[in-house]
Design an enzyme around this catalytic site. Sequence first.
Site, PDB file in Angstrom:
ATOM      1  N   GLY A 194     -20.548   1.372   0.136  1.00  0.00           N
ATOM      2  CA  GLY A 194     -20.054   2.535   0.862  1.00  0.00           C
ATOM      3  C   GLY A 194     -18.725   2.269   1.559  1.00  0.00           C
ATOM      4  N   GLY A 199     -25.290  -2.359  -4.441  1.00  0.00           N
ATOM      5  CA  GLY A 199     -25.038  -0.920  -4.423  1.00  0.00           C
ATOM      6  C   GLY A 199     -25.096  -0.368  -5.841  1.00  0.00           C
ATOM      7  N   THR A 228      -4.364   4.119  -1.013  1.00  0.00           N
ATOM      8  CA  THR A 228      -5.502   3.457  -1.655  1.00  0.00           C
ATOM      9  C   THR A 228      -5.569   3.787  -3.144  1.00  0.00           C
ATOM     10  OG1 THR A 228      -6.711   3.571   0.426  1.00  0.00           O
ATOM     11  CG2 THR A 228      -8.035   3.316  -1.558  1.00  0.00           C
ATOM     12  N   GLU A 263     -18.815   2.307 -11.855  1.00  0.00           N
ATOM     13  CA  GLU A 263     -17.570   2.087 -12.609  1.00  0.00           C
ATOM     14  C   GLU A 263     -17.330   0.602 -12.849  1.00  0.00           C
ATOM     15  OE1 GLU A 263     -14.433   4.208 -10.580  1.00  0.00           O
ATOM     16  OE2 GLU A 263     -15.124   6.147 -11.374  1.00  0.00           O
ATOM     17  N   MET A 294       0.809  -1.230   0.000  1.00  0.00           N
ATOM     18  CA  MET A 294       0.000   0.000   0.000  1.00  0.00           C
ATOM     19  C   MET A 294       0.842   1.280   0.000  1.00  0.00           C
ATOM     20  SD  MET A 294      -3.262  -0.658  -0.210  1.00  0.00           S
ATOM     21  CE  MET A 294      -4.163   0.688   0.503  1.00  0.00           C
ATOM     22  N   HIS A 320     -10.893  22.641 -31.768  1.00  0.00           N
ATOM     23  CA  HIS A 320     -11.904  21.924 -32.564  1.00  0.00           C
ATOM     24  C   HIS A 320     -11.224  20.809 -33.332  1.00  0.00           C
ATOM     25  CE1 HIS A 320     -15.225  21.179 -35.297  1.00  0.00           C
ATOM     26  NE2 HIS A 320     -14.344  21.271 -36.297  1.00  0.00           N
TER      27      HIS A 320
HETATM   28  C1  LIG Z   1     -12.610   1.409  -6.106  1.00  0.00           C
HETATM   29  C2  LIG Z   1     -12.378   2.869  -5.791  1.00  0.00           C
HETATM   30  C3  LIG Z   1     -12.224   3.766  -6.825  1.00  0.00           C
HETATM   31  C4  LIG Z   1     -11.995   5.103  -6.538  1.00  0.00           C
HETATM   32  N1  LIG Z   1     -11.830   5.966  -7.590  1.00  0.00           N
HETATM   33  C5  LIG Z   1     -11.560   7.250  -7.340  1.00  0.00           C
HETATM   34  C6  LIG Z   1     -11.313   8.148  -8.412  1.00  0.00           C
HETATM   35  O1  LIG Z   1     -11.375   7.780  -9.587  1.00  0.00           O
HETATM   36  N2  LIG Z   1     -10.985   9.417  -8.122  1.00  0.00           N
HETATM   37  C7  LIG Z   1     -10.902   9.858  -6.830  1.00  0.00           C
HETATM   38  O2  LIG Z   1     -10.560  11.019  -6.627  1.00  0.00           O
HETATM   39  N3  LIG Z   1     -11.156   9.046  -5.786  1.00  0.00           N
HETATM   40  C8  LIG Z   1     -11.472   7.750  -6.017  1.00  0.00           C
HETATM   41  N4  LIG Z   1     -11.680   6.902  -4.974  1.00  0.00           N
HETATM   42  C9  LIG Z   1     -11.561   7.434  -3.605  1.00  0.00           C
HETATM   43  C10 LIG Z   1     -10.084   7.577  -3.241  1.00  0.00           C
HETATM   44  O3  LIG Z   1      -9.398   6.369  -3.513  1.00  0.00           O
HETATM   45  C11 LIG Z   1      -9.925   7.926  -1.781  1.00  0.00           C
HETATM   46  O4  LIG Z   1     -10.730   9.042  -1.488  1.00  0.00           O
HETATM   47  C12 LIG Z   1      -8.489   8.282  -1.468  1.00  0.00           C
HETATM   48  O5  LIG Z   1      -7.608   7.262  -1.892  1.00  0.00           O
HETATM   49  C13 LIG Z   1      -8.334   8.506   0.035  1.00  0.00           C
HETATM   50  O6  LIG Z   1      -7.014   8.824   0.310  1.00  0.00           O
HETATM   51  P1  LIG Z   1      -6.518   9.150   1.758  1.00  0.00           P
HETATM   52  O7  LIG Z   1      -5.476  10.175   1.603  1.00  0.00           O
HETATM   53  O8  LIG Z   1      -7.629   9.421   2.663  1.00  0.00           O
HETATM   54  O9  LIG Z   1      -5.833   7.813   2.289  1.00  0.00           O
HETATM   55  P2  LIG Z   1      -5.568   6.417   1.613  1.00  0.00           P
HETATM   56  O10 LIG Z   1      -4.971   6.556   0.270  1.00  0.00           O
HETATM   57  O11 LIG Z   1      -6.778   5.607   1.787  1.00  0.00           O
HETATM   58  O12 LIG Z   1      -4.381   5.860   2.526  1.00  0.00           O
HETATM   59  C14 LIG Z   1      -4.567   5.358   3.786  1.00  0.00           C
HETATM   60  C15 LIG Z   1      -3.377   4.472   4.085  1.00  0.00           C
HETATM   61  O13 LIG Z   1      -3.300   4.259   5.479  1.00  0.00           O
HETATM   62  C16 LIG Z   1      -2.917   2.930   5.723  1.00  0.00           C
HETATM   63  N5  LIG Z   1      -3.343   2.632   7.092  1.00  0.00           N
HETATM   64  C17 LIG Z   1      -4.611   2.510   7.549  1.00  0.00           C
HETATM   65  N6  LIG Z   1      -4.616   2.300   8.879  1.00  0.00           N
HETATM   66  C18 LIG Z   1      -3.320   2.290   9.271  1.00  0.00           C
HETATM   67  C19 LIG Z   1      -2.677   2.112  10.520  1.00  0.00           C
HETATM   68  N7  LIG Z   1      -3.359   1.927  11.635  1.00  0.00           N
HETATM   69  N8  LIG Z   1      -1.328   2.136  10.553  1.00  0.00           N
HETATM   70  C20 LIG Z   1      -0.622   2.335   9.419  1.00  0.00           C
HETATM   71  N9  LIG Z   1      -1.183   2.505   8.214  1.00  0.00           N
HETATM   72  C21 LIG Z   1      -2.507   2.493   8.146  1.00  0.00           C
HETATM   73  C22 LIG Z   1      -3.619   2.148   4.637  1.00  0.00           C
HETATM   74  O14 LIG Z   1      -2.991   0.900   4.395  1.00  0.00           O
HETATM   75  C23 LIG Z   1      -3.498   3.089   3.444  1.00  0.00           C
HETATM   76  O15 LIG Z   1      -2.355   2.866   2.665  1.00  0.00           O
HETATM   77  C24 LIG Z   1     -11.923   5.559  -5.209  1.00  0.00           C
HETATM   78  C25 LIG Z   1     -12.074   4.647  -4.151  1.00  0.00           C
HETATM   79  C26 LIG Z   1     -12.303   3.323  -4.435  1.00  0.00           C
HETATM   80  C27 LIG Z   1     -12.441   2.348  -3.301  1.00  0.00           C
HETATM   81  N1  LIG Z   2     -14.570   8.274  -9.666  1.00  0.00           N
HETATM   82  C1  LIG Z   2     -14.538   8.550  -8.376  1.00  0.00           C
HETATM   83  O1  LIG Z   2     -14.239   9.654  -7.966  1.00  0.00           O
HETATM   84  C2  LIG Z   2     -14.831   7.461  -7.402  1.00  0.00           C
HETATM   85  C3  LIG Z   2     -14.994   6.157  -7.846  1.00  0.00           C
HETATM   86  C4  LIG Z   2     -15.282   5.162  -6.916  1.00  0.00           C
HETATM   87  C5  LIG Z   2     -15.388   5.500  -5.581  1.00  0.00           C
HETATM   88  N2  LIG Z   2     -15.212   6.762  -5.180  1.00  0.00           N
HETATM   89  C6  LIG Z   2     -15.354   7.124  -3.760  1.00  0.00           C
HETATM   90  O2  LIG Z   2     -15.559   5.968  -2.981  1.00  0.00           O
HETATM   91  C7  LIG Z   2     -16.663   6.176  -2.128  1.00  0.00           C
HETATM   92  C8  LIG Z   2     -17.357   4.872  -1.854  1.00  0.00           C
HETATM   93  O3  LIG Z   2     -18.045   4.405  -3.041  1.00  0.00           O
HETATM   94  P1  LIG Z   2     -19.297   3.423  -2.928  1.00  0.00           P
HETATM   95  O4  LIG Z   2     -19.838   3.253  -4.313  1.00  0.00           O
HETATM   96  O5  LIG Z   2     -18.923   2.224  -2.138  1.00  0.00           O
HETATM   97  O6  LIG Z   2     -20.291   4.226  -1.995  1.00  0.00           O
HETATM   98  P2  LIG Z   2     -21.547   5.153  -2.289  1.00  0.00           P
HETATM   99  O7  LIG Z   2     -21.889   5.731  -0.979  1.00  0.00           O
HETATM  100  O8  LIG Z   2     -21.309   6.036  -3.448  1.00  0.00           O
HETATM  101  O9  LIG Z   2     -22.696   4.132  -2.737  1.00  0.00           O
HETATM  102  C9  LIG Z   2     -23.132   3.068  -1.931  1.00  0.00           C
HETATM  103  C10 LIG Z   2     -24.473   2.584  -2.466  1.00  0.00           C
HETATM  104  O10 LIG Z   2     -24.767   1.324  -1.882  1.00  0.00           O
HETATM  105  C11 LIG Z   2     -26.142   1.305  -1.494  1.00  0.00           C
HETATM  106  N3  LIG Z   2     -26.272   0.289  -0.450  1.00  0.00           N
HETATM  107  C12 LIG Z   2     -25.873   0.366   0.841  1.00  0.00           C
HETATM  108  N4  LIG Z   2     -26.118  -0.810   1.477  1.00  0.00           N
HETATM  109  C13 LIG Z   2     -26.660  -1.642   0.576  1.00  0.00           C
HETATM  110  C14 LIG Z   2     -27.108  -3.000   0.605  1.00  0.00           C
HETATM  111  N5  LIG Z   2     -27.018  -3.739   1.704  1.00  0.00           N
HETATM  112  N6  LIG Z   2     -27.625  -3.539  -0.526  1.00  0.00           N
HETATM  113  C15 LIG Z   2     -27.707  -2.812  -1.665  1.00  0.00           C
HETATM  114  N7  LIG Z   2     -27.286  -1.525  -1.750  1.00  0.00           N
HETATM  115  C16 LIG Z   2     -26.763  -0.954  -0.662  1.00  0.00           C
HETATM  116  C17 LIG Z   2     -26.428   2.731  -1.073  1.00  0.00           C
HETATM  117  O11 LIG Z   2     -27.813   2.989  -1.103  1.00  0.00           O
HETATM  118  C18 LIG Z   2     -25.632   3.520  -2.101  1.00  0.00           C
HETATM  119  O12 LIG Z   2     -26.386   3.752  -3.277  1.00  0.00           O
HETATM  120  C19 LIG Z   2     -17.539   7.208  -2.827  1.00  0.00           C
HETATM  121  O13 LIG Z   2     -18.201   8.010  -1.883  1.00  0.00           O
HETATM  122  C20 LIG Z   2     -16.568   8.001  -3.633  1.00  0.00           C
HETATM  123  O14 LIG Z   2     -16.233   9.197  -2.981  1.00  0.00           O
HETATM  124  C21 LIG Z   2     -14.938   7.760  -6.067  1.00  0.00           C
END
Ligand SMILES: Cc1cc2nc3c(=O)[nH]c(=O)nc-3n(C[C@H](O)[C@H](O)[C@H](O)COP(=O)(O)OP(=O)(O)OC[C@H]3O[C@@H](n4cnc5c(N)ncnc54)[C@H](O)[C@@H]3O)c2cc1C
Ligand SMILES: NC(=O)c1ccc[n+]([C@@H]2O[C@H](COP(=O)([O-])OP(=O)(O)OC[C@H]3O[C@@H](n4cnc5c(N)ncnc54)[C@H](O)[C@@H]3O)[C@@H](O)[C@H]2O)c1
Length: 466
Positions: free
Chosen positions: A276, A177, A42, A184, A38, A451
Amino acid sequence: MRNFDDIIIGFGKGGKTIAAALADKGRRVAMIEKSDRMYGGTCINIACIPTKTLAHEAKLLSGREERDFAQKAADYACAVARKDEVTGFLRQKNLEMLTGKGVAVLTGQASFVSPHEVEVRFADGHAERLAGENIYINTGAYSVIPPIEGLAESANIHTSASLLDLKRLPRELVILGAGYIALEMASMYAEFGSRVTMLEYGRRFLPREDEDVAQSVRAALEARGVRIYLGVSAQAVRDVNEDGTTRTELRCLMSMPGGAEEERIFRADAVLLATGRRPLTRELNLEAAGVRLDEQGAIAVDGQLCTSQPHIRALGDVKGGLQFTYISLDDFRIVRDALWGEGKRDIANRGPVAYAVFMDPPLARVGLSEEEARALGRKIKVARLPAAAIPRARLLGETSGMLKAVTDAANGEILGCALHCADAGEMINTVTAAMRAGRDAAFLRDMIYTHPSMTEALNELFGQIS
Ligand SMILES: Cc1cc2nc3c(=O)[nH]c(=O)nc-3n(C[C@H](O)[C@H](O)[C@H](O)COP(=O)(O)OP(=O)(O)OC[C@H]3O[C@@H](n4cnc5c(N)ncnc54)[C@H](O)[C@@H]3O)c2cc1C
Ligand SMILES: NC(=O)c1ccc[n+]([C@@H]2O[C@H](COP(=O)([O-])OP(=O)(O)OC[C@H]3O[C@@H](n4cnc5c(N)ncnc54)[C@H](O)[C@@H]3O)[C@@H](O)[C@H]2O)c1
């Protein structure tokens, strides 16, 4: 016990950026990251970068000639390998970026012992204590696991992180969800060749979007064969063996018109929980530090990200609110301004924050939706444009989707914009920049765009209302 000027817990976007900045100032900095998978956090390892790498690969593949499932599965395995290459490269770069600046990177789990002391527990079981003048918490969020009977025993249940590591393309993917992650993943796995079903608990699809925008998104997913069910509550899952393959059955209750409920079974090779993400605080022993949580379980912070202990700040997802990498980066800017700037930055003055969902075509929005603007009692003008009207959309062959703008009827102030079309994730930044600069609809109407680009559609969109 080793002493540091600054201890960062969690290698996320805000944490690594402040670690680098502090090291550049000559301070003794420790970065504690619990997993060697990591480094960089994330975003680069299990979220933004791997999902968008896979989505890109899926789009390239979907343009190919007709292939059978075996070929699609082989192509998917190659895409996963490429994703691993990209994330592996970035992980190493991130580690080198900090070690190169003299930051002590400790790979172990951190928890507080006292307000200035942190214990790091390493994988081999031994522990070390560190003391820090200032501490920054950047531990991110975890995936919510809904309380559904049988989940823990099933072999096919995934969070977004484990699904991205699945080397075998699921024939049938069920997603719980219909939020950002679900949209995505549904779009991408449907393009790879899975049959995708989305089961959403809520009764309205994309409740934060206007109906017409949500309908546009739904139509694009359904055109790829994605089945969407709303008002679904999954009750139980169980694995069944069919022809040597372990498949999972989900027993669900579906809300019917008139309030009745009907039971229905869905079958899947893989089930994604996209229900979520919540702030990850439970491993930190925050009580020992005197750091308080808010009602949502996030670390409570003030406008400059100080926790209830002024020497401890929290950045990114762990402090609640919007969960985006660029918000975590902006949290870094707020801290930088507090430490070395004018102290004017605040979480309340970020300006307009856009988002983009990288489905195909992407959905992006900034500011108010039409419904939100009306609910606020604003007198508004609304413009709509079908993506099919844009020359570049035609030449790309990507004509599904729509564009929508909401402005103040009296003075042309841009209140919001929703884009569901090719390149929406790029175009929205232009609208956000105009809003941030205080420019009105006429500015975007009259701007000279390249364009043939998607962005030039803003001439016509804002031309309708100014
Ligand atoms: C599938 C998915 C797709 C996403 N796509 C997008 C996107 O396209 N664009 C966007 O802007 N956001 C996106 N997000 C959201 C985005 O990834 C997060 O908002 C962002 O990475 C959060 O970053 P952060 O700085 O909070 O910490 P993070 O990047 O989450 O880092 C936290 C770190 O802390 C470490 N950690 C946790 N607890 C401890 C501990 N006790 N001791 C030591 N280390 C620890 C973890 O291992 C991790 O490496 C997405 C999220 C998901 C799940
Ligand atoms: N492109 C991006 O920027 C991007 C992409 C992916 C994720 N993210 C971040 O990650 C976060 C988490 O994403 P997410 O999609 O997990 O959360 P979300 O909060 O966007 O959506 C969760 C959905 O799950 C539904 N849900 C909850 N419990 C359920 C159940 N038991 N059965 C069926 N549906 C249920 C909720 O009603 C909601 O619609 C987002 O808030 C976003 O900020 C960002």
